[in-house]
Design a protein around this motif. Structure first.
Motif, PDB file in Angstrom:
ATOM      1  N   ASP A  40       0.000  -0.312  11.324  1.00 36.64           N
ATOM      2  CA  ASP A  40       0.802  -1.201  10.477  1.00 36.64           C
ATOM      3  C   ASP A  40       0.222  -1.250   9.066  1.00 36.64           C
ATOM      4  N   HIS A  41      -1.107  -1.370   8.973  1.00 33.02           N
ATOM      5  CA  HIS A  41      -1.770  -1.395   7.663  1.00 33.02           C
ATOM      6  C   HIS A  41      -1.504  -0.100   6.901  1.00 33.02           C
ATOM      7  N   GLU A  44       2.119   0.131   5.683  1.00 42.40           N
ATOM      8  CA  GLU A  44       2.335  -0.743   4.527  1.00 42.40           C
ATOM      9  C   GLU A  44       1.834  -0.071   3.248  1.00 42.40           C
ATOM     10  N   GLN A  45       0.673   0.555   3.334  1.00 40.10           N
ATOM     11  CA  GLN A  45       0.087   1.218   2.178  1.00 40.10           C
ATOM     12  C   GLN A  45       0.929   2.431   1.748  1.00 40.10           C
ATOM     13  N   GLN A  47       4.167   2.774   2.231  1.00 40.78           N
ATOM     14  CA  GLN A  47       5.399   2.247   1.627  1.00 40.78           C
ATOM     15  C   GLN A  47       5.153   1.732   0.216  1.00 40.78           C
TER      16      GLN A  47
END
Length: 77
Positions: A40-41, A44-45, A47
């Motif tokens: 998930d981390h 996010e990065q 994106q």
């Protein structure tokens, strides 16, 4: 130019699996034990356009697949 350990060739725990955001095998293991989702981390990065896999990863491609595959191996332990 400094040499970088390559995930596929080095079994050490301190070798990066994700070269852009510093996720080593050891860090991934710890995160999974603490019920965190490193993927998930990383997503996010990516994106947020903070990913530089083409330059940072010796494979020259996104490392998210390597991270996901490594985490799956942890489920078998």
């Amino acid at each position: 130019m400094d040499k970088v350990s390559v995930f596929q060739k080095d079994d050490s725990l301190d070798v990066p699996v994700c070269y852009c955001f510093g996720w080593t095998r050891e860090r991934l293991i710890q995160a999974v034990r603490e019920h965190q989702l490193p993927t998930d981390h990383i997503q996010e990065q990516i994106q947020a356009n903070r990913c530089g896999c083409e330059v940072n990863n010796p494979q020259g491609a996104c490392c998210l697949g390597n991270v996901t595959a490594f985490i799956r191996t942890l489920d078998k332990i």
